[in-house]
Write a protein that holds these residues in place. Structure first.
Motif, PDB file in Angstrom:
ATOM      1  N   ARG A 107       0.836  -1.206   0.000  1.00 49.00           N
ATOM      2  CA  ARG A 107       0.000   0.000   0.000  1.00 49.00           C
ATOM      3  C   ARG A 107       0.870   1.254   0.000  1.00 49.00           C
ATOM      4  NH1 ARG A 107      -1.058   2.944   4.071  1.00 49.00           N
ATOM      5  NH2 ARG A 107      -0.552   1.305   5.578  1.00 49.00           N
ATOM      6  N   GLU A 108       1.925   1.229   0.795  1.00 52.68           N
ATOM      7  CA  GLU A 108       2.849   2.362   0.855  1.00 52.68           C
ATOM      8  C   GLU A 108       3.499   2.622  -0.507  1.00 52.68           C
ATOM      9  OE1 GLU A 108       7.369   2.965   2.431  1.00 52.68           O
ATOM     10  OE2 GLU A 108       5.981   1.952   3.814  1.00 52.68           O
ATOM     11  N   GLU A 111       1.081   4.166  -3.014  1.00 48.28           N
ATOM     12  CA  GLU A 111       0.926   5.593  -2.741  1.00 48.28           C
ATOM     13  C   GLU A 111       2.158   6.370  -3.195  1.00 48.28           C
ATOM     14  OE1 GLU A 111       0.150   5.539   1.424  1.00 48.28           O
ATOM     15  OE2 GLU A 111      -1.963   4.916   1.187  1.00 48.28           O
ATOM     16  N   THR A 112       3.341   5.808  -2.962  1.00 46.80           N
ATOM     17  CA  THR A 112       4.584   6.456  -3.401  1.00 46.80           C
ATOM     18  C   THR A 112       4.614   6.571  -4.917  1.00 46.80           C
ATOM     19  OG1 THR A 112       5.800   5.591  -1.490  1.00 46.80           O
ATOM     20  CG2 THR A 112       7.107   6.305  -3.386  1.00 46.80           C
ATOM     21  N   LEU A 114       2.069   6.737  -6.984  1.00 44.06           N
ATOM     22  CA  LEU A 114       1.104   7.731  -7.446  1.00 44.06           C
ATOM     23  C   LEU A 114       1.571   9.152  -7.183  1.00 44.06           C
ATOM     24  CD1 LEU A 114      -2.331   6.160  -6.425  1.00 44.06           C
ATOM     25  CD2 LEU A 114      -1.296   6.257  -8.687  1.00 44.06           C
ATOM     26  N   GLU A 115       2.364   9.331  -6.135  1.00 43.07           N
ATOM     27  CA  GLU A 115       2.873  10.668  -5.811  1.00 43.07           C
ATOM     28  C   GLU A 115       3.897  11.163  -6.820  1.00 43.07           C
ATOM     29  OE1 GLU A 115       4.358  10.236  -1.884  1.00 43.07           O
ATOM     30  OE2 GLU A 115       2.374  10.156  -0.947  1.00 43.07           O
ATOM     31  N   ASP A 139      -7.808  -1.752   2.991  1.00 39.17           N
ATOM     32  CA  ASP A 139      -7.059  -0.550   2.653  1.00 39.17           C
ATOM     33  C   ASP A 139      -6.178  -0.755   1.422  1.00 39.17           C
ATOM     34  OD1 ASP A 139      -5.442  -2.307   4.040  1.00 39.17           O
ATOM     35  OD2 ASP A 139      -4.309  -0.751   5.082  1.00 39.17           O
ATOM     36  N   ALA A 143      -6.409   1.227  -2.133  1.00 41.40           N
ATOM     37  CA  ALA A 143      -5.234   1.835  -2.762  1.00 41.40           C
ATOM     38  C   ALA A 143      -5.069   1.354  -4.198  1.00 41.40           C
ATOM     39  CB  ALA A 143      -3.981   1.524  -1.951  1.00 41.40           C
ATOM     40  N   LYS A 146      -7.733   2.965  -6.379  1.00 37.49           N
ATOM     41  CA  LYS A 146      -7.385   4.373  -6.583  1.00 37.49           C
ATOM     42  C   LYS A 146      -6.303   4.516  -7.647  1.00 37.49           C
ATOM     43  CE  LYS A 146      -5.524   8.416  -4.162  1.00 37.49           C
ATOM     44  NZ  LYS A 146      -4.994   8.933  -2.850  1.00 37.49           N
ATOM     45  N   ALA A 147      -5.306   3.628  -7.597  1.00 35.28           N
ATOM     46  CA  ALA A 147      -4.203   3.681  -8.565  1.00 35.28           C
ATOM     47  C   ALA A 147      -4.709   3.375  -9.975  1.00 35.28           C
ATOM     48  CB  ALA A 147      -3.116   2.690  -8.162  1.00 35.28           C
TER      49      ALA A 147
END
Length: 275
Positions: A107-108, A111-112, A114-115, A139, A143, A146-147
């Motif tokens: 998950r981390e 998120e990384t 996508l950033e 979660d 994620a 969302k991606a």
């Protein structure tokens, strides 16, 4: 000061020479056929961590860096589809705390990823998460969704992440989805007379139907097992097993794989026509 300038000039010269060598390599390979799709079994993260005294909880970080590098090289080579074996269903047999740690780590990293808008936009990466996603934590599912939504408009590079995946589960899933009493194929209950599953329909129900079959399957660390990965899709693709551990996998491993693909291209094309 002069020594520092000379040292800086030497580094710049090395960088320029390396970039020139890369461009020449890409240009030479582009003369021949380029694979559309390369799949990877990312083996050797834990061995690499042990060899380099990296803590177990950080063992996947070098592998993530290697993945970003692989995406860049595949883009430059003209490979449009990249598939990675990120998390097998068999991994759920591990200790609960390790599973939780891996879920949180994935998950981390999503998120990384996508950033880093510059990376996604430069290489036009569209993400697909492939597998039995219901097995993931809520979660992580959120994620992943969302991606996929955030990158849905990208059409240059397609990154297929096989997570909560095994090939046997994929085949069972495809058969279940093709049954006459299931889903959109629902017919009169308990009516199986003269029923048959068309191959084309079955393949539409595969998790991997979002992309073409791989042209090359690369498993790092020299292992020769498929480990229940893409068994259906790899019946006519090239297998390459470099001794490099996954975090060590580099451009020259990809170059050799592409050269081998080009050597066997016409034979593979002939086999495809016989299917």
């Amino acid at each position: 000061m002069a020594a520092r300038i000379k040292q800086g000039d030497a580094k710049q010269l090395l960088r320029s020479s390396y970039n020139f060598l890369l461009k020449c390599t890409y240009r030479v390979l582009s003369v021949g056929p380029i694979p559309k799709h390369i799949a990877f079994i990312m083996d050797g993260n834990r061995r690499y961590a042990k060899r380099n005294n990296i803590e177990p909880e950080d063992s996947h970080r070098p592998g993530f860096i290697a993945l970003m590098s692989v995406i860049k090289h595949c883009y430059e080579l003209g490979v449009r589809y990249i598939t990675i074996y990120a998390f097998s269903l068999d991994n759920f047999r591990r200790k609960p705390e390790e599973i939780v740690r891996l879920m949180n780590w994935m998950r981390e990293k999503i998120e990384t990823f996508l950033e880093d808008d510059s990376f996604i936009n430069k290489y036009g990466v569209r993400l697909y998460f492939v597998g039995n996603l219901a097995r993931l934590s809520e979660d992580l599912q959120a994620a992943a969704n969302k991606a996929m939504e955030a990158t849905a408009k990208n059409t240059t590079t397609f990154l297929l992440v096989c997570v909560a995946y095994t090939s046997t589960d994929e085949i069972v899933h495809a058969i279940e989805e093709s049954l006459p009493h299931h889903g959109k194929n629902r017919k009169q209950e308990n009516t199986f007379d003269d029923f048959s599953i068309e191959l084309a329909e079955l393949e539409k129900q595969m998790y991997m139907s979002v992309g073409p079959r791989p042209d090359i399957l690369i498993r790092s660390s020299g292992e020769t097992r498929l480990s229940n990965f893409l068994l259906w899709q790899t019946d006519r693709c090239l297998l390459y097993n470099p001794s490099a551990l996954w975090p060590e996998l580099g451009l020259w491993n990809l170059v050799w794989a592409v050269i081998n693909f080009q050597r066997h291209y016409f034979y593979l094309q002939k086999q495809q026509k016989l299917m």
